[in-house]
Design a protein around this motif. Structure first.
Motif, PDB file in Angstrom:
ATOM      1  N   PHE A 141       0.796  -1.226   0.000  1.00  0.00           N
ATOM      2  CA  PHE A 141       0.000   0.000   0.000  1.00  0.00           C
ATOM      3  C   PHE A 141       0.827   1.274   0.000  1.00  0.00           C
ATOM      4  O   PHE A 141       0.303   2.325  -0.392  1.00  0.00           O
ATOM      5  CB  PHE A 141      -0.954   0.007   1.192  1.00  0.00           C
ATOM      6  N   ASP A 142       2.095   1.213   0.427  1.00  0.00           N
ATOM      7  CA  ASP A 142       2.855   2.469   0.491  1.00  0.00           C
ATOM      8  C   ASP A 142       3.033   3.095  -0.889  1.00  0.00           C
ATOM      9  O   ASP A 142       2.905   4.311  -1.061  1.00  0.00           O
ATOM     10  CB  ASP A 142       4.200   2.275   1.205  1.00  0.00           C
ATOM     11  N   GLY A 143       3.292   2.258  -1.894  1.00  0.00           N
ATOM     12  CA  GLY A 143       3.437   2.791  -3.245  1.00  0.00           C
ATOM     13  C   GLY A 143       2.130   3.338  -3.792  1.00  0.00           C
ATOM     14  O   GLY A 143       2.102   4.387  -4.450  1.00  0.00           O
ATOM     15  N   GLY A 144       1.020   2.635  -3.505  1.00  0.00           N
ATOM     16  CA  GLY A 144      -0.287   3.096  -3.961  1.00  0.00           C
ATOM     17  C   GLY A 144      -0.677   4.420  -3.340  1.00  0.00           C
ATOM     18  O   GLY A 144      -1.208   5.311  -4.026  1.00  0.00           O
ATOM     19  N   VAL A 145      -0.420   4.575  -2.047  1.00  0.00           N
ATOM     20  CA  VAL A 145      -0.732   5.834  -1.371  1.00  0.00           C
ATOM     21  C   VAL A 145       0.135   6.962  -1.924  1.00  0.00           C
ATOM     22  O   VAL A 145      -0.342   8.092  -2.124  1.00  0.00           O
ATOM     23  CB  VAL A 145      -0.528   5.687   0.154  1.00  0.00           C
ATOM     24  N   ALA A 146       1.412   6.665  -2.200  1.00  0.00           N
ATOM     25  CA  ALA A 146       2.308   7.687  -2.752  1.00  0.00           C
ATOM     26  C   ALA A 146       1.811   8.180  -4.103  1.00  0.00           C
ATOM     27  O   ALA A 146       1.803   9.385  -4.373  1.00  0.00           O
ATOM     28  CB  ALA A 146       3.725   7.115  -2.877  1.00  0.00           C
ATOM     29  N   ARG A 147       1.365   7.252  -4.950  1.00  0.00           N
ATOM     30  CA  ARG A 147       0.856   7.668  -6.266  1.00  0.00           C
ATOM     31  C   ARG A 147      -0.450   8.435  -6.141  1.00  0.00           C
ATOM     32  O   ARG A 147      -0.689   9.402  -6.861  1.00  0.00           O
ATOM     33  CB  ARG A 147       0.683   6.438  -7.160  1.00  0.00           C
ATOM     34  N   LEU A 148      -1.320   7.999  -5.216  1.00  0.00           N
ATOM     35  CA  LEU A 148      -2.607   8.662  -5.043  1.00  0.00           C
ATOM     36  C   LEU A 148      -2.428  10.080  -4.526  1.00  0.00           C
ATOM     37  O   LEU A 148      -3.166  10.998  -4.912  1.00  0.00           O
ATOM     38  CB  LEU A 148      -3.481   7.849  -4.082  1.00  0.00           C
ATOM     39  N   ARG A 149      -1.449  10.280  -3.664  1.00  0.00           N
ATOM     40  CA  ARG A 149      -1.184  11.604  -3.109  1.00  0.00           C
ATOM     41  C   ARG A 149      -0.236  12.428  -3.990  1.00  0.00           C
ATOM     42  O   ARG A 149       0.094  13.559  -3.643  1.00  0.00           O
ATOM     43  CB  ARG A 149      -0.566  11.465  -1.706  1.00  0.00           C
TER      44      ARG A 149
END
Length: 209
Positions: free
Chosen positions: A67-75
């Motif tokens: 999830f860390d990569g997904g959150v980084a892209r979303l933000r």
């Protein structure tokens, strides 16, 4: 090998959890460090001789790492610094988990399992190193039947299933070696086919896995 199945089965749960993390204000570096801390706990539990509990705790550690990569892209916070932090903590996590498991197995005089555990660690680091070296030459080396997600899932099975650790360590070593060969062959063939002026001129494009 496992990632495509996960993307199909867990697509909607992944999106819902990702949205929840985003709305809760969670930052990607917090997830990265939480995953690392979880792996430190797993390593400590392995040193105490336990297997089932650290095997279960690999699940949240792996999810946080996803999830860390997904959150980084979303933000829109994905950056080279974040990729560097994620890559370094991933390698440290692998070293801690496999290193502590090796120490525990050695203390129990399980030489075959300890040897396979050390070989699995060396091969997993080699897989990541090949990708990093490839990206330095402008190649994206994502091939392989045994990448980090697969290692997490397989090791969870080995730690939680009675009598499953020895065959799982053998699988990690064997399929990990196949992955090293796949990435090495891909790099050699693609570099050989590239124009001479372009070889060695690429830049890294993301964190190695």
């Amino acid at each position: 090998m496992i990632a495509p199945v996960f993307r199909v089965i867990f697509a909607w749960p992944y999106r819902m959890v990702l949205l929840g993390l985003y709305r809760a204000g969670v930052r990607p570096w917090q997830l990265t460090l939480a995953s690392f801390a979880n792996n430190v706990v797993v390593g400590w539990l392995l040193l105490t001789g336990r297997r089932f509990l650290p095997g279960i705790l690999l699940l949240p550690a792996g999810l946080l790492d996803i999830f860390d990569g997904g959150v980084a892209r979303l933000r829109h916070e994905d950056s080279r610094a974040g990729a560097f932090l994620d890559s370094v903590t991933d390698r440290l996590s692998d070293a801690i988990v496999f290193g502590c498991l090796f120490w525990s197995l050695s203390e129990q005089h399980l030489r075959l399992q300890a040897g396979l555990c050390m070989s699995a660690l060396v091969i997993s680091l080699s897989v990541s190193h090949l990708r990093a070296e490839g990206e330095a030459l402008g190649l994206t080396l994502s091939e392989g039947v045994m990448q980090r997600l697969e290692r997490y899932v397989v090791l969870m099975v080995g730690l939680t299933a009675p009598g499953g650790l020895l065959p799982v360590l053998a699988i990690l070593t064997g399929l990990g070696a196949v992955t090293v060969a796949q990435r090495g062959w891909s790099a050699v063939t693609r570099l050989a086919a590239a124009p001479a002026g372009r070889k060695g001129t690429g830049t890294s494009s993301g964190p190695p896995t």
